[in-house]
Design a protein around this motif. Structure first.
Motif, short mmCIF file in Angstrom:
data_model
loop_
_atom_site.label_atom_id
_atom_site.label_comp_id
_atom_site.label_asym_id
_atom_site.label_seq_id
_atom_site.Cartn_x
_atom_site.Cartn_y
_atom_site.Cartn_z
N GLU A 101 0.85 -1.19 0.00
CA GLU A 101 0.00 0.00 0.00
C GLU A 101 0.88 1.24 0.00
O GLU A 101 1.75 1.39 0.86
CB GLU A 101 -0.92 0.04 1.22
CG GLU A 101 -1.81 1.28 1.22
CD GLU A 101 -2.61 1.51 2.50
OE1 GLU A 101 -3.36 2.50 2.55
OE2 GLU A 101 -2.46 0.71 3.44
N LEU A 102 0.65 2.12 -0.97
CA LEU A 102 1.36 3.40 -1.03
C LEU A 102 0.42 4.53 -0.61
O LEU A 102 -0.80 4.38 -0.66
CB LEU A 102 1.88 3.64 -2.45
CG LEU A 102 2.77 2.54 -3.05
CD1 LEU A 102 3.21 2.92 -4.45
CD2 LEU A 102 3.98 2.28 -2.15
N CYS A 103 1.00 5.66 -0.19
CA CYS A 103 0.20 6.79 0.32
C CYS A 103 -0.75 6.27 1.40
O CYS A 103 -1.95 6.55 1.40
CB CYS A 103 -0.59 7.45 -0.80
SG CYS A 103 0.39 7.99 -2.21
N CYS A 104 -0.19 5.53 2.36
CA CYS A 104 -1.02 4.74 3.28
C CYS A 104 -1.74 5.54 4.34
O CYS A 104 -2.69 5.04 4.95
CB CYS A 104 -0.18 3.64 3.92
SG CYS A 104 1.02 4.22 5.17
N GLY A 105 -1.30 6.77 4.63
CA GLY A 105 -1.95 7.53 5.69
C GLY A 105 -1.93 6.77 7.00
O GLY A 105 -0.88 6.34 7.48
N SER A 106 -3.09 6.55 7.57
CA SER A 106 -3.21 5.84 8.84
C SER A 106 -3.01 4.34 8.73
O SER A 106 -2.99 3.64 9.74
CB SER A 106 -4.58 6.11 9.45
OG SER A 106 -5.60 5.57 8.62
N GLY A 107 -2.90 3.82 7.50
CA GLY A 107 -2.77 2.37 7.30
C GLY A 107 -4.10 1.65 7.29
O GLY A 107 -4.14 0.41 7.36
N ALA A 108 -5.19 2.38 7.13
CA ALA A 108 -6.52 1.79 7.22
C ALA A 108 -6.75 0.72 6.16
O ALA A 108 -7.32 -0.35 6.44
CB ALA A 108 -7.59 2.88 7.11
N ILE A 109 -6.31 0.98 4.93
CA ILE A 109 -6.57 0.03 3.85
C ILE A 109 -5.84 -1.29 4.10
O ILE A 109 -6.41 -2.37 3.98
CB ILE A 109 -6.17 0.64 2.49
CG1 ILE A 109 -7.12 1.79 2.15
CG2 ILE A 109 -6.19 -0.41 1.39
CD1 ILE A 109 -6.71 2.59 0.93
N SER A 110 -4.56 -1.22 4.46
CA SER A 110 -3.80 -2.44 4.74
C SER A 110 -4.41 -3.21 5.91
O SER A 110 -4.42 -4.44 5.93
CB SER A 110 -2.34 -2.10 5.05
OG SER A 110 -1.65 -1.73 3.88
N ARG A 111 -4.89 -2.49 6.90
CA ARG A 111 -5.51 -3.14 8.07
C ARG A 111 -6.71 -3.98 7.64
O ARG A 111 -6.88 -5.12 8.09
CB ARG A 111 -5.92 -2.06 9.07
CG ARG A 111 -6.68 -2.54 10.28
CD ARG A 111 -5.79 -3.13 11.36
NE ARG A 111 -6.58 -3.30 12.55
CZ ARG A 111 -6.62 -2.42 13.57
NH1 ARG A 111 -5.88 -1.32 13.52
NH2 ARG A 111 -7.37 -2.64 14.62
N VAL A 112 -7.52 -3.44 6.74
CA VAL A 112 -8.70 -4.17 6.28
C VAL A 112 -8.30 -5.30 5.33
O VAL A 112 -8.85 -6.41 5.39
CB VAL A 112 -9.70 -3.21 5.61
CG1 VAL A 112 -10.89 -3.98 5.06
CG2 VAL A 112 -10.18 -2.16 6.61
N LEU A 113 -7.34 -5.04 4.43
CA LEU A 113 -6.91 -6.08 3.50
C LEU A 113 -6.32 -7.28 4.23
O LEU A 113 -6.48 -8.42 3.80
CB LEU A 113 -5.88 -5.51 2.52
CG LEU A 113 -6.41 -4.52 1.49
CD1 LEU A 113 -5.28 -4.00 0.62
CD2 LEU A 113 -7.50 -5.15 0.62
N ALA A 114 -5.65 -7.03 5.35
CA ALA A 114 -5.08 -8.14 6.12
C ALA A 114 -6.18 -9.10 6.59
O ALA A 114 -5.94 -10.30 6.72
CB ALA A 114 -4.31 -7.60 7.32
#
Length: 273
Positions: A101-114
């Motif tokens: 994930e690029l431009c991840c900010g708070s990491g919300a997208i990676s957290r959900v994708l996990a």
């Protein structure tokens, strides 16, 4: 069970928030009243909310796709419409996908994708803003995802070139001239770098699309969010980069996601060892 009981000031708080322009005043009142700290803390939070400070900064978290994501002041607040970006990414991935994930900010997208992907290998999340990196590291510690500081692909190991199945990014895409039209709470409190996408909103997305084919595996996907009026321009950007574009639209959420697929016949992406 009966209706929940709130302090005597609940109705007055709802009225105060509604007068300040808070669309979801009832829900915001419930959340603010649930914060520990007593009357003085509540009064301070209400004053700050009425002044326009984002509710998520006052609470210290935002709800995103069923996850409670920590959000620090100044870090981009994950929006509900970005759920379309997540569902689009899930739809195009394969089991055991290698993901960045690029431009991840708070990491919300990676957290959900996990949680949603089938045995994913979440290799890293990246952001150029140290404040966002610090926030994302807390949110992604539970998923064991490292968070790197840098511009787009720059901090990634060269060994990953041509081997990524999915690159997902909620990059800034607001045209500079439209920044003044954003809601005050975004314009005044969130990082401009996380929102401002340059003259036509595509400055960062163009760089992302140009570099992606060197990092994607054959059949891999770049998945991003764009504005509705930017679709045709970004479709041309993806095609020029050698990626096969597609569009996913959710009119109810007013959300648009676009994917760029690396052709199968591009051995190892464009990267040459």
């Amino acid at each position: 069970m009966g209706a929940p009981v709130f302090p005597v000031g609940y109705d007055a708080l709802v009225a105060q928030l509604r007068q300040a322009g808070c669309v979801w005043a009832e829900e915001e009142a419930r959340l603010l009243l649930a914060v520990d700290g007593g009357p003085e803390t509540l009064a301070d939070l209400v004053d700050r909310r009425v002044a326009g400070e984002p509710l998520e900064y006052l609470l210290g978290w935002a709800e995103f796709c069923g996850e409670r994501i920590e959000v620090d002041p100044g870090v981009f607040v994950p929006r509900a419409r970005t759920a379309l970006l997540v569902s689009t990414a899930v739809a195009v991935t394969v089991p055991a996908a290698t993901v960045v994930e690029l431009c991840c900010g708070s990491g919300a997208i990676s957290r959900v994708l996990a949680r949603r992907l089938d045995a994913p290998r979440l290799l890293a999340a990246v952001d150029v803003d140290p404040a966002a990196v610090a926030c994302a590291r807390r949110n992604l510690a539970v998923a064991g995802v490292p968070v790197l500081t840098g511009d787009l692909f720059d901090p990634l190991p060269a060994a990953w070139r041509g081997r990524l199945d999915l690159v997902v990014a909620n990059a800034p895409y607001v045209p500079t001239v439209a920044m003044a039209l954003l809601p005050p709470e975004a314009r005044r409190y969130e990082s401009a770098a996380a929102l401002d996408g340059g003259p036509d909103g595509l400055a960062v997305l163009r760089r992302l699309a140009a570099a992606a084919p060197y990092w994607l595996a054959p059949g891999g996907h770049l998945v991003v969010e764009v504005g509705r009026t930017q679709v045709e321009r970004f479709r041309a950007v993806l095609s020029e980069a050698g990626l096969v574009p597609s569009v996913v639209r959710d009119d109810v959420a007013d959300a648009t996601a676009m994917t760029g697929r690396c052709p199968d016949d591009v051995a190892g992406g464009r990267y040459e060892n």
